[in-house]
Design a protein around this motif. Sequence first.
Motif, PDB file in Angstrom:
ATOM      1  N   SER A 155      11.220  45.982   5.521  1.00 40.17           N
ATOM      2  CA  SER A 155      11.699  47.182   6.204  1.00 40.17           C
ATOM      3  C   SER A 155      12.563  46.698   7.354  1.00 40.17           C
ATOM      4  O   SER A 155      12.236  45.690   8.000  1.00 40.17           O
ATOM      5  CB  SER A 155      10.530  48.017   6.725  1.00 40.17           C
ATOM      6  OG  SER A 155      10.984  49.208   7.332  1.00 40.17           O
ATOM      7  N   ARG A 163      13.525  51.531   8.238  1.00 43.31           N
ATOM      8  CA  ARG A 163      13.705  52.107   6.911  1.00 43.31           C
ATOM      9  C   ARG A 163      13.234  51.120   5.848  1.00 43.31           C
ATOM     10  O   ARG A 163      13.556  49.933   5.895  1.00 43.31           O
ATOM     11  CB  ARG A 163      15.177  52.460   6.680  1.00 43.31           C
ATOM     12  CG  ARG A 163      15.701  53.510   7.639  1.00 43.31           C
ATOM     13  CD  ARG A 163      17.201  53.683   7.482  1.00 43.31           C
ATOM     14  NE  ARG A 163      17.555  54.004   6.102  1.00 43.31           N
ATOM     15  CZ  ARG A 163      18.802  53.958   5.628  1.00 43.31           C
ATOM     16  NH1 ARG A 163      19.798  53.586   6.410  1.00 43.31           N
ATOM     17  NH2 ARG A 163      19.038  54.280   4.372  1.00 43.31           N
ATOM     18  N   ALA A 165      13.101  48.841   2.983  1.00 46.44           N
ATOM     19  CA  ALA A 165      14.060  48.133   2.137  1.00 46.44           C
ATOM     20  C   ALA A 165      13.356  47.470   0.958  1.00 46.44           C
ATOM     21  O   ALA A 165      13.997  47.090  -0.006  1.00 46.44           O
ATOM     22  CB  ALA A 165      14.818  47.087   2.959  1.00 46.44           C
ATOM     23  N   ALA A 171      17.799  49.318   1.954  1.00 46.67           N
ATOM     24  CA  ALA A 171      17.096  50.600   1.871  1.00 46.67           C
ATOM     25  C   ALA A 171      17.698  51.529   0.833  1.00 46.67           C
ATOM     26  O   ALA A 171      16.984  52.189   0.078  1.00 46.67           O
ATOM     27  CB  ALA A 171      17.082  51.266   3.248  1.00 46.67           C
ATOM     28  N   THR A 211      12.520  55.311   2.777  1.00 40.27           N
ATOM     29  CA  THR A 211      13.820  54.635   2.791  1.00 40.27           C
ATOM     30  C   THR A 211      14.829  55.368   3.662  1.00 40.27           C
ATOM     31  O   THR A 211      15.808  54.778   4.113  1.00 40.27           O
ATOM     32  CB  THR A 211      14.410  54.518   1.370  1.00 40.27           C
ATOM     33  OG1 THR A 211      14.730  55.818   0.871  1.00 40.27           O
ATOM     34  CG2 THR A 211      13.458  53.810   0.430  1.00 40.27           C
TER      35      THR A 211
END
Length: 470
Positions: A155, A163, A165, A171, A211
């Motif tokens: 992330s 977000r 990933a 992401a 995401t």
Amino acid sequence: MTVTAPEVAAGTASPVHGAPGRDARAALLGTALGVAVLAQGAFYAGPFTVVAALVAGAGLVALLLRAAAPRPVSVAAACWAGFALWVLIRGLLDGAVADAVPSAAVALLLAVALPAAAGLAAEGRRLLQVVALALAVAVAGIGWFGTALHLSPLSMPSSGLWRAASSITYANAAGAVLVTGLLLALVASPTSRPLLRRAVVAALLLGLAVTMSRGAVLALAVGLAVLLATAAGRRSVRGLLPVLPAVALSCAGLLPSMPDGSVPRPLLALAGLAAGAAVLLATSRRRRAAGGAGVGAALLGLLDLVTGPLDGTAPAGAVEAIAQTRLTGASADRVDLARATLADFADAPVTGVGPGLLDLTYVDHAGRLVHAWFTHLEYLQVAAETGLVGLALVLAGAAALIAGALRTRTVRGLPLSAVGAVAVLAAFATHSALDFLWHVPALPLLVCLSVATLLPAPARTDTDTKEHAR
């Protein structure tokens, strides 16, 4: 022990697949997909080489077995093989074959994987679907875990938010995996096991939400619109309403951990998951399990209050960050990229400037000198690099698959599997206009394998079996 083939009446078509050993194709393709999804989307040369070798093995098995593929699949594979050839020729003319190899390799990968998967028997197709769904759930879980604990690159901070990933480490690409998985789950997951079906859909929807990909959400909306436009598609979403409150509770538990600069709150995130699980269990009439999950959620929430940071970020902060950066269609950076790419496209609209030779060095809207690698609008980038010739070949392959799905229409309408194939293609086509997805091999591979397992299986007259029967 000798096993004899069952007798087949003269003139009866039998599937081309189903003999022992042919599931090797499904195993090879499923392994290739797993490597691609879990190794940064096979974006780098090492993992991609492994994926290509596995897909080539599946293609070789299909060739040795003389496995047939539906005509639309064969046409699509021919188009993408033609694109690969055009890209290599274009690179040769520019003296930059090395720059052309990555695009050609991805196109050839799809041209081999698609017919190899489409020629599988029902058991092999089901295996590939299970693998695809399992990988999508894994992507959702890894992304949630990375966001809850702020683990980069699982992330990463972007637009003021952590977000997800996931294993793709991008992401928007993770969002594309989850959209394809969601649509596949709606049409391929067993309705006889409603709790499992709801749990899979909830996990994928939660992963997609984490995401924070605007392109992926729009793609899902398009895919769902395709499903809901048909009677079979509308039936596929029945009984899934409890998924929405379950995902909402899970998202609420994760919100305080999402703003960039916040402190991770894993216990609160787990409490949200437990609360969501309690909703799903309660709607499935599993009261004891639901009660236990609810108590667990409350205990985790209390434990977070006791042990959590005193200066933790309130959920309102995350909501404000989401509203400012995600609930808007404005993106000046993407406009700059499109403008720079259009300038190159105008120089050679028919044949392109050459694969890998796109010049994305420009002065942006803020007066800064920028160099980028991707346009985030795949149609425009492919047209700029390979011209309208290359873009036409790519789109012709996708159109052949859509036509193959639409040909299955009966007086009762399209079957659910065909609707699912069109929905997956429509969602991916939409998202491709907003992010660079074709350059991450795992994504088009996942889409191709999903569509191949949803299109009708080929059939032919098995002359060998007839001769045996005589």
